[in-house]
Design an enzyme around this catalytic site. Sequence first.
Site, PDB file in Angstrom:
ATOM      1  N   SER A 102       0.856  -1.168   0.000  1.00  0.00           N
ATOM      2  CA  SER A 102       0.000   0.000   0.000  1.00  0.00           C
ATOM      3  C   SER A 102       0.900   1.229   0.000  1.00  0.00           C
ATOM      4  CB  SER A 102      -0.912  -0.008   1.228  1.00  0.00           C
ATOM      5  OG  SER A 102      -1.649  -1.210   1.291  1.00  0.00           O
ATOM      6  N   HIS A 107       1.238  16.081  -0.330  1.00  0.00           N
ATOM      7  CA  HIS A 107       1.750  17.189  -1.134  1.00  0.00           C
ATOM      8  C   HIS A 107       1.235  18.491  -0.523  1.00  0.00           C
ATOM      9  CE1 HIS A 107       2.761  14.185  -4.177  1.00  0.00           C
ATOM     10  NE2 HIS A 107       1.512  13.743  -4.082  1.00  0.00           N
ATOM     11  N   CYS A 130      -4.655  -2.174   1.203  1.00  0.00           N
ATOM     12  CA  CYS A 130      -5.260  -3.410   0.720  1.00  0.00           C
ATOM     13  C   CYS A 130      -5.517  -4.320   1.912  1.00  0.00           C
ATOM     14  CB  CYS A 130      -4.349  -4.120  -0.271  1.00  0.00           C
ATOM     15  SG  CYS A 130      -3.990  -3.176  -1.753  1.00  0.00           S
TER      16      CYS A 130
END
Length: 252
Positions: A102, A107, A130
Amino acid sequence: MAGKLKLYGFNNLTKALSFNIYDVCYAKTDREQRDYVNYIDEQYNSERLTGILTTLTDMIGARVLNISSQDYEPQGASVTILMAEEMKLPAGDAQVAHLDKSHVTVHTYPEYHPDTSLATFRVDIDVATCGEITPLSTLDYLIRSFDSDIITMDYRVRGFTRDVDGKKLFMDHRITSIQDYIAPEVLREYDAVDINVYEANLFHTRMMLKDINLQNYLFHMDVHELRPEVRLEIMNNLRREMIEIFSERNIY
């Protein structure tokens, strides 16, 4: 193990959380606006963001495989972490490993408004997992890790897994709203709305801070130095900016 689903093979569901925060500040002069962007850039550089994401990784019980981080000129930073949720080695002679991979990314986007003297700092965090792990348990931590004036969150569960009888499962946990995973004392500080599409396992929540203490939005300035009419103008500009970001459309 008592509350876990009995599956055939591995849990192949993918759970994706998109978490966006906006911090708004009043900085009147060009110098103050540049100083605010530089301040934010220093406070939320790639090193600190890496610390926030590695703590998030620990909270969901995953293991860090790789970290990639970068600071940008003139401003902004990004961090990407590849993480593993579990490793299972089958018994026998076959040397095969199943690794659930995963990732989590962040950002930053500092910017300022040319007309209203308002500067905005935006942070985007995306977590994809997942298997059984859901990133929703980290929401309180993320909200408190930043000065969150406006928050937008999207959560989606994709794919399917199977139980031991072969029946397809498109969801492995109960959820009616993202707000169910946020502490009541945190929710009380915000106005919040939901837009959910249950048939598609899509969940969306928006939050906007209720109370504005003007001093918290002034950069290098004391509220008592401002005339009452100036305070009112700044408050109106702040509220308009926040409402438009919260609504995701130009209103005024």
